[in-house]
Design an enzyme around this catalytic site. Structure first.
Site, mmCIF file in Angstrom:
data_model
loop_
_atom_site.group_PDB
_atom_site.id
_atom_site.type_symbol
_atom_site.label_atom_id
_atom_site.label_comp_id
_atom_site.label_asym_id
_atom_site.label_seq_id
_atom_site.Cartn_x
_atom_site.Cartn_y
_atom_site.Cartn_z
ATOM 1 C CG ASP A 155 21.875 148.228 -57.519
ATOM 2 O OD1 ASP A 155 22.511 147.352 -58.134
ATOM 3 O OD2 ASP A 155 20.760 148.036 -57.018
ATOM 4 C CG ASP A 170 21.356 144.784 -61.928
ATOM 5 O OD1 ASP A 170 21.200 143.626 -61.496
ATOM 6 O OD2 ASP A 170 21.373 145.797 -61.196
#
Length: 212
Positions: free
Chosen positions: A151, A170
């Site tokens: 991330d 995401d």
């Protein structure tokens, strides 16, 4: 399509099957092919863009602090997440690949009747996002099916204290789900029809449907 039958006294009678049954209309496969192509292309683009951004993040953000963008509204902050948002389920990483595989199977089932381009985009975004994070779970450290997701995007805070740090996979997942909800709320079906239109057709007299 008309069905011709011979009566007892030798006269021929023609019967027209109700709408929605029998052989598909000519060219009916084109919307399906177009929708499947759009789904596959959307999923592939989302997957490749996620893969590229993760590669760039690992190359440029490793061993350095968060990078501030837009006057601190967005930060680029490299993290590795073994769980879901806010590290939920971090001790059960192996569960997430199984969930993702189930989601991919669900998309395959949804695609069986897919003729709607908006639905194809929605499912393609979900597919691409699911594949992006699944690739991390399978191939990244510390091991197969327990890999940590890369991330790098944090909103309003450099360390995800306001909103969980996320990646483009995401984002694709969230956008795909939001689009699916909007399509459901507006009555758009996977087969390209709309709920209001189908109800009106079902309530129409049989004679009108036959003349149509």
């Amino acid at each position: 399509m008309s069905v011709t039958a011979e009566s007892v006294d030798g006269e021929q009678m023609t019967a027209t099957p109700p709408a929605g049954t029998g052989t598909a209309e000519p060219g009916g496969g084109k919307p399906r092919r177009r929708a499947i192509v759009v789904l596959a292309a959307t999923g592939l683009v989302a997957f490749l863009v996620d893969l590229l951004t993760k590669h760039l993040a690992l190359q440029t953000l490793s061993d350095r602090g968060p990078v501030s963008l837009l006057d601190g509204e967005v930060y680029l902050s490299l993290t590795r997440n073994s769980g879901a948002a806010w590290s939920i389920g971090a001790d059960h990483t192996w569960v997430f690949p199984l969930i993702t595989i189930a989601v991919i199977g669900w998309i395959g089932w949804m695609a069986l009747r897919l003729r709607s381009v908006p639905w194809a985009i929605s499912l393609g975004l979900v597919l691409g996002g699911a594949l992006g994070n699944l690739a991390d779970r399978i191939f990244r450290a510390p091991g197969h099916f327990v890999g940590h997701v890369v991330d790098m995007i944090s909103l309003f805070d450099p360390y995800g204290r306001v909103w969980p740090v996320f990646n483009l996979a995401d984002s694709a997942l969230v956008c795909g789900v939001i689009l699916a909800v909007l399509l459901e709320l507006t009555g758009r079906q996977r087969d390209g029809s709309r709920v209001g239109t189908k109800r009106a057709a079902d309530q129409a007299p049989v004679e009108q449907r036959e003349r149509a």
